[in-house]
Motif scaffolding. Structure first.
Motif, PDB file in Angstrom:
ATOM      1  N   LEU A 185       0.835  -1.198   0.000  1.00  0.00           N
ATOM      2  CA  LEU A 185       0.000   0.000   0.000  1.00  0.00           C
ATOM      3  C   LEU A 185       0.873   1.253   0.000  1.00  0.00           C
ATOM      4  O   LEU A 185       0.565   2.233  -0.691  1.00  0.00           O
ATOM      5  CB  LEU A 185      -0.934  -0.008   1.208  1.00  0.00           C
ATOM      6  CG  LEU A 185      -1.870   1.198   1.365  1.00  0.00           C
ATOM      7  CD1 LEU A 185      -2.700   1.417   0.106  1.00  0.00           C
ATOM      8  CD2 LEU A 185      -2.771   1.040   2.590  1.00  0.00           C
ATOM      9  N   GLN A 221     -14.276   7.125  -7.347  1.00  0.00           N
ATOM     10  CA  GLN A 221     -15.227   7.040  -6.234  1.00  0.00           C
ATOM     11  C   GLN A 221     -15.540   8.436  -5.702  1.00  0.00           C
ATOM     12  O   GLN A 221     -14.675   9.308  -5.660  1.00  0.00           O
ATOM     13  CB  GLN A 221     -14.638   6.193  -5.099  1.00  0.00           C
ATOM     14  CG  GLN A 221     -14.342   4.759  -5.485  1.00  0.00           C
ATOM     15  CD  GLN A 221     -13.659   4.028  -4.354  1.00  0.00           C
ATOM     16  OE1 GLN A 221     -14.214   3.884  -3.270  1.00  0.00           O
ATOM     17  NE2 GLN A 221     -12.437   3.573  -4.586  1.00  0.00           N
ATOM     18  N   ARG A 224      -6.738   2.865   0.940  1.00  0.00           N
ATOM     19  CA  ARG A 224      -6.845   1.850  -0.121  1.00  0.00           C
ATOM     20  C   ARG A 224      -7.815   2.292  -1.208  1.00  0.00           C
ATOM     21  O   ARG A 224      -7.614   1.995  -2.387  1.00  0.00           O
ATOM     22  CB  ARG A 224      -7.286   0.515   0.481  1.00  0.00           C
ATOM     23  CG  ARG A 224      -6.250  -0.120   1.398  1.00  0.00           C
ATOM     24  CD  ARG A 224      -6.592  -1.569   1.743  1.00  0.00           C
ATOM     25  NE  ARG A 224      -5.617  -2.109   2.670  1.00  0.00           N
ATOM     26  CZ  ARG A 224      -4.422  -2.570   2.307  1.00  0.00           C
ATOM     27  NH1 ARG A 224      -4.059  -2.549   1.041  1.00  0.00           N
ATOM     28  NH2 ARG A 224      -3.589  -3.049   3.229  1.00  0.00           N
ATOM     29  N   ASP A 225      -8.872   3.029  -0.834  1.00  0.00           N
ATOM     30  CA  ASP A 225      -9.798   3.545  -1.841  1.00  0.00           C
ATOM     31  C   ASP A 225      -9.066   4.417  -2.852  1.00  0.00           C
ATOM     32  O   ASP A 225      -9.347   4.373  -4.063  1.00  0.00           O
ATOM     33  CB  ASP A 225     -10.902   4.373  -1.171  1.00  0.00           C
ATOM     34  CG  ASP A 225     -11.939   3.513  -0.467  1.00  0.00           C
ATOM     35  OD1 ASP A 225     -11.983   2.288  -0.726  1.00  0.00           O
ATOM     36  OD2 ASP A 225     -12.704   4.063   0.353  1.00  0.00           O
ATOM     37  N   ALA A 282       1.998   1.760  -3.487  1.00  0.00           N
ATOM     38  CA  ALA A 282       0.889   2.199  -4.339  1.00  0.00           C
ATOM     39  C   ALA A 282       0.554   3.665  -4.085  1.00  0.00           C
ATOM     40  O   ALA A 282       0.263   4.426  -5.026  1.00  0.00           O
ATOM     41  CB  ALA A 282      -0.333   1.321  -4.097  1.00  0.00           C
ATOM     42  N   THR A 322      -7.244   2.379  -5.352  1.00  0.00           N
ATOM     43  CA  THR A 322      -8.102   1.430  -6.066  1.00  0.00           C
ATOM     44  C   THR A 322      -8.878   2.098  -7.182  1.00  0.00           C
ATOM     45  O   THR A 322      -8.904   1.609  -8.327  1.00  0.00           O
ATOM     46  CB  THR A 322      -9.091   0.768  -5.079  1.00  0.00           C
ATOM     47  OG1 THR A 322      -8.351   0.096  -4.062  1.00  0.00           O
ATOM     48  CG2 THR A 322      -9.980  -0.236  -5.801  1.00  0.00           C
ATOM     49  N   ASP A 323      -9.504   3.248  -6.884  1.00  0.00           N
ATOM     50  CA  ASP A 323     -10.379   3.872  -7.883  1.00  0.00           C
ATOM     51  C   ASP A 323     -10.619   5.329  -7.512  1.00  0.00           C
ATOM     52  O   ASP A 323     -11.391   5.628  -6.596  1.00  0.00           O
ATOM     53  CB  ASP A 323     -11.713   3.123  -7.958  1.00  0.00           C
ATOM     54  CG  ASP A 323     -12.647   3.680  -9.018  1.00  0.00           C
ATOM     55  OD1 ASP A 323     -12.210   4.564  -9.786  1.00  0.00           O
ATOM     56  OD2 ASP A 323     -13.814   3.253  -9.051  1.00  0.00           O
TER      57      ASP A 323
END
Length: 562
Positions: free
Chosen positions: A334, A535, A527-528, A337, A531-532
């Motif tokens: 994470l 959102q 993490r959101d 990322a 991820t995308d």
């Protein structure tokens, strides 16, 4: 990775070379030739703290006043050179003052001194650092090395005298300074209690050095060194030069010689004088202090008195400052990322974390006007980089989360708000509070109640024959309703190794279960972001109980961008 021919103009080529050298030095690269004119500072391992160091080095070398946002606009050597050429002349550098007599305090020091006069803080403003040392330790050499560093940095041998209700710095002569390292033999099970108790040491700032040391012996080759520092003399960034100098001094002492330190061009007292001259008179509308005050009046107009956080009970009329903590762990994947996201979106890792915290607060029903405090290093002159002192200032970061923006839009808003705040970082926080004069209450911190920090991990002691790791010290204090802090770790080759930290919170208003839940949700929100980014930030309603305590809001489902 060279993709741009610098130019045949020798002046421009030379300036590119100088700038590339500054990039390489700050990034820790062995050779500036490894860095091409189009290589991105942040792709090469730059972070917010290194960005500040680079901008300060550029200001000093090129004699210009370049804002931090310039590096985010043009993070390459070639791109930044164009902004350097258009930048105005620099502010005056910090200069060494004549020694003798008393020196004024910095604005931040004066604020802490006033607090200490009127409140029984009981160690609330201490900064304890505990290091577990494994190996053959020369205790006498360590004691002398610590004293060497106190002699080197004047702020560590400064006391604060009251002259008609105003604090002044009195720098003690080296021969009048003596640092004692308290040696304690103890068992491992008693160590946490002893560390906590020693860390609460109450300093008498009028007569006592702002540093106290203990060496706890757990075995012949296992010790824990505790260095307790009063915040009036140091900040988090000071720990890097402090322990680098201890390492240099200890290495020299075990070899039977005097340490050979690089010269310090100025000392903290010189900075305190310079700071006042830089800001100018409050009555001068063209002074830097007045210009920055005008910016903050506009930026913080209509600021809410406090965030609508999920409090478990009403705050008491007078805070106890008792606190606890919920631990945060960001794994290496994470962490990597989040770092890639920051690079791809042209932001810092701090901005990503800030956006995630704002998203979480909005989803918990804190409203669209989201405010947190954040420390800024305050070392706006390269001469201050290797100096121990209390330079840090506190910025108020305000983000608009209205309109159910997607995460990318919110991140853009955070980037803009943060960079504007960083560009106006010179106004001391206490002067900002005086200028804005918000509705005061002893029960809460003015202007913001949540502090956010993201630090790059710096090594501590690096000396022959010893390994050094940081030891946990639990003070059970909290100066704010909530303090969210993360620290980056990197592998030897610079790869992301994860982040660790905590949410330190006031037990006056929060329960442990609430904070454990909030910590889990914060990691999930990070993490959101990776991820995308489509959102949306959908706010939650948060009704109040008859007693005035907010019920914890139930986060709404995340919606994709239409």
């Amino acid at each position: 990775m060279r993709t741009t021919d610098p130019t045949a103009d020798p002046t421009t080529a030379e300036r590119l070379g100088v700038l590339a050298g500054l990039f390489a030095e700050v990034l820790g690269l062995d050779d500036a030739d490894d860095l091409g004119p189009d290589d991105d500072f942040f792709d090469e391992g730059g972070n917010s703290l290194l960005a500040t160091r680079l901008i300060n080095a550029i200001r000093t070398r090129f004699r210009i006043d370049l804002p931090l946002k310039a590096l985010f606009r043009a993070p390459t050597v070639a791109g930044l050179l164009a902004l350097i050429d258009a930048a105005p002349s620099s502010r005056p550098p910090v200069a060494r003052q004549e020694r003798g007599g008393l020196f004024p305090t910095s604005f931040a020091q004066r604020r802490l001194w006033v607090v200490e006069q009127f409140e029984a803080t009981g160690g609330l403003y201490n900064m304890p650092i505990a290091l577990r040392l494994r190996g053959a330790l020369d205790r006498d050499a360590l004691t002398v090395a610590l004293h060497d560093v106190v002699v080197r940095h004047e702020v560590l041998r400064t006391v604060y005298v009251d002259v008609d209700g105003v604090p002044w710095q009195r720098i003690l002569d080296p021969e009048d300074t003596r640092l004692t390292v308290n040696h304690v033999t103890t068992a491992a099970e008693s160590l946490p209690f002893l560390l906590s108790e020693a860390s609460r040491h109450v300093f008498d700032l009028a007569t006592e050095l702002p540093i106290a040391c203990w060496l706890f012996e757990l075995g012949p080759e296992e010790h824990v060194l505790l260095v307790a520092l009063h915040h009036i003399a140091v900040d988090d960034v000071s720990l890097r030069p402090l322990f680098q100098d201890v390492s240099t001094a200890y290495t020299a002492r075990i070899e039977g010689r005097e340490p050979e330190f690089a010269d310090l061009p100025v000392q903290y007292a010189d900075y305190a004088v310079w700071q006042r001259e830089l800001l100018g008179e409050t009555t001068d509308p063209d002074s830097l202090g007045a210009v920055q005050t005008a910016y903050w009046r506009s930026a913080l107009a209509g600021l809410p008195d406090e965030l609508a956080l999920p409090y478990d009970r009403p705050r008491p009329a007078v805070p106890t400052f008792r606190g606890d903590r919920a631990l945060l762990t960001v794994d290496a994947d994470l962490h990597a990322a989040l770092t890639r996201l920051a690079q791809n979106e042209g932001v810092s890792l701090f901005m990503v974390v800030h956006a995630a915290l704002a998203t979480l607060f909005a989803r918990l029903g804190a409203g669209p006007d989201l405010v947190v405090g954040a420390p800024v290093a305050g070392r706006t002159d390269a001469a201050l980089d290797d100096l121990v002192g209390f330079f840090v200032n506190t910025l108020v970061l305000r983000v608009d989360a209205s309109g159910q923006p997607d995460l990318r839009t919110l991140l853009d808003r955070v980037r803009s708000a943060d960079l504007d705040a960083f560009a106006h970082q010179d106004l001391p926080f206490d002067r900002l509070v005086e200028a804005l004069n918000p509705r005061r209450s002893l029960a809460r911190h003015p202007l913001f109640q949540v502090m956010l920090t993201v630090l790059a991990e710096d090594g501590f002691l690096h000396v022959p024959g010893l390994s050094s790791t940081e030891e946990d010290v639990d003070l059970s204090f909290s100066r704010y309703d909530m303090w969210v802090g993360l620290s980056e770790s990197k592998t030897a080759d610079g790869a992301c190794a994860g982040m660790s930290g905590e949410i330190r919170y006031s037990t006056d208003v929060f329960d442990a279960s609430t904070m454990r839940d909030l910590a889990d949700r914060f990691i999930a929100t990070l993490r959101d972001f990776v991820t995308d980014l489509s959102q949306r930030v959908v706010p939650a309603a948060a009704p109040r109980t008859p007693a005035g305590v907010r019920r914890r809001a139930v986060p709404q489902p995340v919606l994709p961008t239409s």
